[in-house]
Design an enzyme around this catalytic site. Sequence first.
Site, short mmCIF file in Angstrom:
data_model
loop_
_atom_site.label_atom_id
_atom_site.label_comp_id
_atom_site.label_asym_id
_atom_site.label_seq_id
_atom_site.Cartn_x
_atom_site.Cartn_y
_atom_site.Cartn_z
N GLU A 1 11.27 15.12 15.18
CA GLU A 1 11.20 15.38 13.41
C GLU A 1 10.50 16.28 13.09
OE1 GLU A 1 9.47 11.94 11.69
OE2 GLU A 1 11.53 11.46 10.94
N GLY B 1 4.12 2.96 13.79
CA GLY B 1 5.16 1.71 14.13
C GLY B 1 4.65 1.89 14.67
N LYS C 1 1.22 -0.81 -0.13
CA LYS C 1 -0.25 0.06 0.18
C LYS C 1 0.88 1.39 0.09
CE LYS C 1 -2.32 2.68 3.31
NZ LYS C 1 -2.19 4.24 1.98
N GLY D 1 7.53 4.12 7.61
CA GLY D 1 6.54 5.01 8.51
C GLY D 1 6.72 6.10 9.79
N SER D 2 5.73 7.12 10.91
CA SER D 2 6.16 7.23 11.45
C SER D 2 6.22 6.61 12.53
CB SER D 2 5.30 8.40 11.27
OG SER D 2 4.14 7.41 11.94
N THR D 3 7.34 7.46 13.38
CA THR D 3 7.24 6.39 14.87
C THR D 3 5.73 6.06 15.63
OG1 THR D 3 9.20 7.16 15.24
CG2 THR D 3 8.72 6.32 17.04
N CYS E 1 13.82 10.75 6.27
CA CYS E 1 13.60 9.96 7.56
C CYS E 1 15.36 10.64 7.80
CB CYS E 1 13.47 9.49 7.46
SG CYS E 1 14.09 7.99 5.83
N GLU F 1 10.70 0.66 9.90
CA GLU F 1 11.65 2.12 9.06
C GLU F 1 10.81 3.68 9.88
OE1 GLU F 1 14.71 1.36 8.80
OE2 GLU F 1 14.72 -0.16 6.97
#
Length: 491
Positions: free
Chosen positions: A403, A255, A198, A250-252, A306, A272
């Site tokens: 970030e 995740g 996706k 993607g984002s933490t 990132c 990641e």
Amino acid sequence: MSKENTNTPAASNSSSTWAYAPAPEDTKHIRLQKQYGLFINGAFVKPNSKKYFATSSPSTEEKIAEVAEANEKDVDAAVKAARNAYNKTWKKMPAKERAKYIFRIARLMQERARELAVIESIDGGKPIRESRDIDVPLAANHFFYYAGWADKLQYAFPGKNPQPLGVAAQIIPWNFPLLMAAWKIAPALAAGNTVVLKPAETSPLTALKLAEIIQDSGLPPGVVNIITGFGKTGAAMVQHPDVNKIAFTGSTDVGKIIQKTIAGSNKKITLELGGKAANIVFEDVPIDQAVEGIVNGIFFNQGHVCCAGSRLFVQEGIADELIRKLKDRMNTLIVGNPLDKNTDIGAINSKEQLDKISSYIKIGVNEGAEIFQSACVLPKKGYFCKPTLFLHTSQSHRIVQEEIFGPVLAVQTFRTIEEVIEKANNIPYGLSAGVWTDKGSKIFNMTSKLRAGVVWANTYNKFDPSSPFGGYKESGFGREGGLHGLMPYLQ
Ligand code: NAP
Ligand code: MG
């Protein structure tokens, strides 16, 4: 698509030393449908949800195409297709035959490189120079590289009898749409798995073009399925009971949600996630080269990286000179039409992301840091952001700890190696770092002490399919690229 963006860099950058004439890339050769279905079992199908959403160009704010919104039933159909293809064809196929398909996908990507690069720049906002010279060739190279491993897995992992896992669900972000798709699909296929991928909602088009390429390559139906949608679609993929492996970039925050969702299941996972890299410049460095490296580290791809070098540490003795040169260089950067070959900095990927960056710029000012922005004039239409520098920042500032994912650089100075290592590591993230020095021994000392998955020395943002990439701490775990990148797809 023949409409051309009129946000020319020459117009947008009146203050730069040289005014270049506009040099926009032609768009007449690209072929886009008005509406895209879901790529399931080798064909584009209508979504069960019956819903579509628009993807638009962040540089013109104009709608480009409509893509399907996959719901749980669509996800189930895609996973079933992948399972079926795994059991009936892909698992049984000799590895050297599988390799031929992966090589063919790589070659077709090269043949259609120009079209892919233009679509990437229109849909995502990145400068054509980057999509043409970095994203697309690197994506094709990933397929070439992993195609080479497909029939040599027993040599890659001697004595281990490597076996595929089954069906991989792969979820990717908007900052390198085609490249992230290649990072995920190529090793999965080489290891003998089938895939449901996706792309992100704001930049789905090159993944759908890749679906067309996969169709043209003759890859057996169902081996790769590409479905579009929002976060809910991704969540349904993660929850699906017949998925063996999840690969997420993607984002933490997301995740962490995914990790909680699959706790207690047998699913394998690689994450990641975000980053806040330290780019460290020592006094013994050639300053002009370091300035180029700093600019590349944070302004490359609008800072939507990132591993961007978003924290700059400069040794005190050269701080004044380096900052002066950095400001001069920032004033020459051309911000504007992503399709113009002279453009250095394109459009921010979405209004939402531009709002996020703007709010961090306000936070930085309120925290008392000194702001410098390049003197460029931004195009009136589209989502653009001036390259921004914050001076006199400290470790406790939010613009240093969090970030931002935009062209915003927080600068600190340091005196000793111990001090800069301590500061560089004092952050929740650990994805990448940069070291600039004339001394090789200093580089080795730093690389062993910095808690970052990748440390670049006297360069920045360099990628190669044979080199593993991934993080520590809240930047995630698992590696993509190189031999390491095969392991998460094998038992
Ligand atoms: P994001 O919001 O986490 O989205 C990433 C992907 O996950 C998108 O496809 C998104 O779909 C999907 N998603 C959203 N919610 C989900 C859920 N609950 N379950 C499953 N999937 C879900 O991140 P982003 O804003 O797109 O990307 C920026 C972030 O990615 C930054 O933090 C950046 O550092 C990180 N990043 C990391 C790397 C790396 O290699 N470490 C590389 C690139 C980017 P929708 O977009 O459709 O909502
Ligand atoms: Mg878009």
